[in-house]
Design an enzyme around this catalytic site. Structure first.
Site, mmCIF file in Angstrom:
data_model
loop_
_atom_site.group_PDB
_atom_site.id
_atom_site.type_symbol
_atom_site.label_atom_id
_atom_site.label_comp_id
_atom_site.label_asym_id
_atom_site.label_seq_id
_atom_site.Cartn_x
_atom_site.Cartn_y
_atom_site.Cartn_z
ATOM 1 N N ARG A 29 -67.897 -20.995 15.799
ATOM 2 C CA ARG A 29 -66.265 -20.936 16.270
ATOM 3 C C ARG A 29 -65.678 -20.528 15.242
ATOM 4 O O ARG A 29 -64.468 -20.262 15.177
ATOM 5 C CB ARG A 29 -66.017 -22.595 15.767
ATOM 6 C CG ARG A 29 -66.982 -23.412 16.912
ATOM 7 C CD ARG A 29 -66.383 -24.742 17.003
ATOM 8 N NE ARG A 29 -66.108 -25.390 15.589
ATOM 9 C CZ ARG A 29 -67.128 -26.248 15.001
ATOM 10 N NH1 ARG A 29 -68.123 -26.334 15.418
ATOM 11 N NH2 ARG A 29 -66.770 -26.631 13.790
ATOM 12 N N TYR A 61 -70.949 -15.393 20.281
ATOM 13 C CA TYR A 61 -70.166 -16.097 19.664
ATOM 14 C C TYR A 61 -68.463 -15.725 19.926
ATOM 15 O O TYR A 61 -68.381 -14.572 19.540
ATOM 16 C CB TYR A 61 -70.243 -16.395 18.101
ATOM 17 C CG TYR A 61 -71.637 -17.040 17.865
ATOM 18 C CD1 TYR A 61 -72.393 -17.817 18.638
ATOM 19 C CD2 TYR A 61 -72.125 -16.958 16.444
ATOM 20 C CE1 TYR A 61 -73.520 -18.571 18.576
ATOM 21 C CE2 TYR A 61 -73.130 -17.908 16.289
ATOM 22 C CZ TYR A 61 -73.942 -18.660 17.333
ATOM 23 O OH TYR A 61 -75.204 -19.337 16.902
ATOM 24 N N ARG A 134 -82.106 -16.364 23.071
ATOM 25 C CA ARG A 134 -82.634 -17.219 24.189
ATOM 26 C C ARG A 134 -83.720 -16.380 25.115
ATOM 27 O O ARG A 134 -83.402 -15.423 25.118
ATOM 28 C CB ARG A 134 -81.648 -18.017 25.101
ATOM 29 C CG ARG A 134 -80.764 -19.040 24.251
ATOM 30 C CD ARG A 134 -80.069 -19.909 25.545
ATOM 31 N NE ARG A 134 -79.362 -20.819 24.699
ATOM 32 C CZ ARG A 134 -79.723 -22.058 24.366
ATOM 33 N NH1 ARG A 134 -81.026 -22.593 24.991
ATOM 34 N NH2 ARG A 134 -79.026 -22.875 23.760
ATOM 35 N N LEU A 217 -76.136 -31.762 12.950
ATOM 36 C CA LEU A 217 -75.288 -33.030 12.981
ATOM 37 C C LEU A 217 -75.071 -33.733 14.394
ATOM 38 O O LEU A 217 -74.457 -34.554 14.737
ATOM 39 C CB LEU A 217 -73.842 -32.973 12.237
ATOM 40 C CG LEU A 217 -73.737 -32.366 10.942
ATOM 41 C CD1 LEU A 217 -72.354 -32.234 10.646
ATOM 42 C CD2 LEU A 217 -74.556 -33.111 9.986
ATOM 43 N N ARG A 274 -65.629 -28.346 3.940
ATOM 44 C CA ARG A 274 -66.819 -28.778 4.391
ATOM 45 C C ARG A 274 -67.995 -27.813 4.221
ATOM 46 O O ARG A 274 -69.287 -28.387 4.204
ATOM 47 C CB ARG A 274 -66.548 -29.437 6.002
ATOM 48 C CG ARG A 274 -65.521 -30.249 6.138
ATOM 49 C CD ARG A 274 -65.761 -31.556 5.769
ATOM 50 N NE ARG A 274 -67.121 -32.001 6.567
ATOM 51 C CZ ARG A 274 -67.326 -32.468 7.817
ATOM 52 N NH1 ARG A 274 -65.849 -32.428 8.395
ATOM 53 N NH2 ARG A 274 -68.266 -32.791 8.377
#
Length: 304
Positions: A29, A61, A134, A217, A274
Site C-alpha cells: 500500500r 503493487y 504467482r 495479521l 507500527r
C-alpha cells in the site's frame, strides 16, 4: 516449561551469503493516498532505523484494476534517487509475473521485460531477491527457470524466490534452475495455518528456503476479531502479549517467528510507528505450551 529459542536478528537467503533481517517490511500500500516521496522516505527510514533491512515490493503493487501498475516500485525508486545511500542499507526484494489483465505471464520474453521494467522503476542496477509472484499454469517451469537464470547471469537479480506456489510447483521450478531458490512467500498467519500441515514449511526447511509470510495479521482480522475462532486466537495471543508487555500484533509476528522454519513476517503497515513497533517481536519468548495454545485455537479442535 522451557522457552523456545529466540529468533536470530538476521537470517541468510539460501547459500547466497545475503543477510536479511528476521522481519520484513512490505509495500503493498505504499503508493496509496497520494503519498509523497518525503512521506515514503520516512517509512523507509522507520524500517531501517528499527533494524528491518529486508524490504519487499512488487510490480503489481499500486494497481487498482485499471491504473497504477508499478506505482509502489516507482515511488520507492524516487526515494532511492533522492537518497542513494539508502540502497546500501537494505536488502531489496520485488516480484513480477502478474500481467493485467491476463492475469499471469511467465513466458521467457515477458519475465525478461518485467525484470527490466522493475529495475527502471526502482532506479537500481539490480535487486537482491526477485520472486515469481504467482504461478503461471501455462508456463513450463524450464522456460521460467531459463529466464531467471539468464537474469542472474546478467547481474540483474542476485537471488530467486517464489510466492504463492504449491510444494509441487516449487519443486518443479527448483528442478530446472541452475541458481536454486532461496525463498518462498505464502500467506501465513495465526489465522491461516495451512502451511504448517500441508508440507510447505517442511519443504522450505528441506530446501533451505526462507519462508516470508504475507498478511501475517490475517488481513487485519486479528486486530478486530469477530468470528468465534478469530476471538479464540486473539485471546491466546493476547495472553502472551499481556505477560510480556507487547501488543497483540507484535505477539502474532513473534508466534510465526518461533517456528523452526525461520518464518519472516512481512509487516504491511504504512505507519512509521507500527513498522518500528514490529521489530519488538524479536524479543518475545514463547513456551511450547503457549505456542501450541494459539495453534489449537486456530485449528478449532484439540490436537490428536
Amino acid at each position: 516449561m522451557s522457552l523456545l529459542p529466540q529468533p536470530p536478528a538476521t537470517r541468510t537467503l539460501g547459500t547466497s551469503g545475503i543477510e536479511i533481517s528476521s522481519i520484513a517490511w512490505g509495500m503493498w500500500r505504499l503508493a496509496e493516498d497520494g503519498r509523497t516521496v518525503s512521506e515514503a522516505a520516512r517509512l523507509v527510514h522507520a524500517a531501517l532505523d528499527a533494524g528491518i533491512t529486508f524490504l519487499d515490493t512488487a510490480d503489481i503493487y499500486g494497481f487498482d484494476g485499471a491504473d497504477g501498475f508499478g506505482d509502489a516500485e516507482e515511488l520507492l525508486g524516487d526515494v532511492l534517487l533522492a537518497e542513494p545511500a539508502l540502497r546500501g542499507r537494505m536488502v531489496l526484494a520485488t516480484k513480477g509475473g502478474i500481467r493485467p489483465p491476463l492475469p499471469y505471464d511467465q513466458s521467457k520474453a515477458y519475465l525478461a521485460e518485467a525484470i527490466d521494467a522493475s529495475l527502471r522503476r526502482l532506479k537500481v542496477e539490480s535487486v537482491d531477491l526477485w520472486q515469481v509472484h504467482r504461478p503461471d499454469i501455462l508456463a513450463h517451469p524450464q522456460e521460467v527457470a531459463r529466464a531467471l537464470d539468464d537474469a542472474v547471469a546478467a547481474g540483474k537479480i542476485r537471488t530467486i524466490g517464489v510466492s504463492n506456489f504449491t510444494i509441487h510447483q516449487t519443486a518443479a521450478l527448483q528442478q530446472f534452475l541452475g541458481n536454486k531458490l532461496v525463498s518462498t512467500q505464502p500467506e501465513i498467519s495465526p489465522l491461516r495455518i495451512t502451511c504448517f500441515e500441508n508440507g510447505e514449511l517442511d519443504q522450505a526447511m528441506m530446501l533451505g528456503l526462507v519462508p516470508m509470510a504475507w498478511s501475517p495479521l490475517g488481513g487485519g482480522r486479528l486486530a478486530h476479531p469477530e468470528a468465534p475462532r478469530d476471538k479464540a486466537v486473539a485471546e491466546a495471543l493476547g495472553k502472551v502479549a499481556t505477560e510480556q508487555g507487547v501488543s497483540l500484533t507484535v505477539a502474532a509476528y513473534a508466534w510465526l517467528m518461533a517456528h523452526p522454519a525461520g518464518i519472516v513476517p512481512i509487516i504491511g503497515s504504512q505507519q512509521a510507528e507500527r513498522i518500528a513497533e514490529g521489530a519488538k517481536a524479536r524479543d518475545v519468548r514463547w513456551t511450547r505450551e503457549d505456542w501450541y495454545a494459539v495453534l489449537v485455537a486456530a485449528r478449532g479442535e484439540r490436537l490428536p
